[in-house]
Design a protein around this motif. Sequence first.
Motif, short mmCIF file in Angstrom:
data_model
loop_
_atom_site.label_atom_id
_atom_site.label_comp_id
_atom_site.label_asym_id
_atom_site.label_seq_id
_atom_site.Cartn_x
_atom_site.Cartn_y
_atom_site.Cartn_z
N THR A 93 -55.65 97.87 38.16
CA THR A 93 -55.87 98.55 36.90
C THR A 93 -55.90 97.52 35.79
O THR A 93 -54.93 96.78 35.59
CB THR A 93 -54.77 99.59 36.62
OG1 THR A 93 -54.74 100.53 37.71
CG2 THR A 93 -55.02 100.33 35.32
N ALA A 94 -57.03 97.45 35.09
CA ALA A 94 -57.22 96.49 33.99
C ALA A 94 -56.47 96.97 32.75
O ALA A 94 -56.14 98.16 32.64
CB ALA A 94 -58.70 96.35 33.69
N PRO A 95 -56.22 96.06 31.81
CA PRO A 95 -55.53 96.47 30.58
C PRO A 95 -56.25 97.59 29.83
O PRO A 95 -55.62 98.36 29.12
CB PRO A 95 -55.50 95.18 29.75
CG PRO A 95 -55.51 94.09 30.76
CD PRO A 95 -56.40 94.61 31.88
N ASN A 96 -57.57 97.72 30.01
CA ASN A 96 -58.31 98.79 29.33
C ASN A 96 -58.16 100.15 30.03
O ASN A 96 -58.73 101.14 29.59
CB ASN A 96 -59.79 98.43 29.19
CG ASN A 96 -60.52 98.37 30.51
OD1 ASN A 96 -59.98 98.68 31.57
ND2 ASN A 96 -61.78 97.95 30.46
N GLY A 97 -57.43 100.19 31.16
CA GLY A 97 -57.17 101.44 31.86
C GLY A 97 -58.08 101.73 33.03
O GLY A 97 -57.84 102.66 33.79
N LEU A 98 -59.15 100.94 33.19
CA LEU A 98 -60.05 101.15 34.31
C LEU A 98 -59.37 100.73 35.61
O LEU A 98 -58.86 99.63 35.71
CB LEU A 98 -61.35 100.36 34.13
CG LEU A 98 -62.40 100.53 35.22
CD1 LEU A 98 -62.91 101.98 35.22
CD2 LEU A 98 -63.54 99.56 35.00
#
Length: 118
Positions: A93-98
Motif C-alpha cells: 500500500t503506497a502512501p497515497n492509499g493505492l
Amino acid sequence: MPRVANRALLIAAAALMATLPADLTLSEPETSPPQGTPPPPHMLPTPCGQRADIVRLLREQYGESPSAQGLSDAGTVAEVFTSAKGSWTIVATAPNGLTCMVGAGQSWQPVVARDDTI
C-alpha cells in the motif's frame, strides 16, 4: 505466530518487493482454475485498488487475513495475508492509499528458526 517468524516473514516480503518487478507474477503462464473456483488474486484483472476492497476480497474469496506487515523507508506498507488452507498474498500500500497485489500462491508455511534467530 512467534515474533521471530513474523520478522522473518517481513524480511522475506520486503526482499520480494524490492527485488522483483511488480508484474513478474503476472507474466508467467498460468492455467485457468477449475470452473466455479475463483482465480488466484494475482490473476484478477486489476490487482490494485483501495485497501479496504482488497482486504475484503482476500477475506471473502480466499479466507486470507493479515499475518504480518512492515513499513518501508519510502512509506509503503507491505502486508502478508495467509489462510488456514495455505494460500497467501503479499500486498503493498503506497502512501497515497493505492494497494496492489505483489504476489500470491499456495502452500504457505510459517518458519521458525530452531535457535530462535533469523
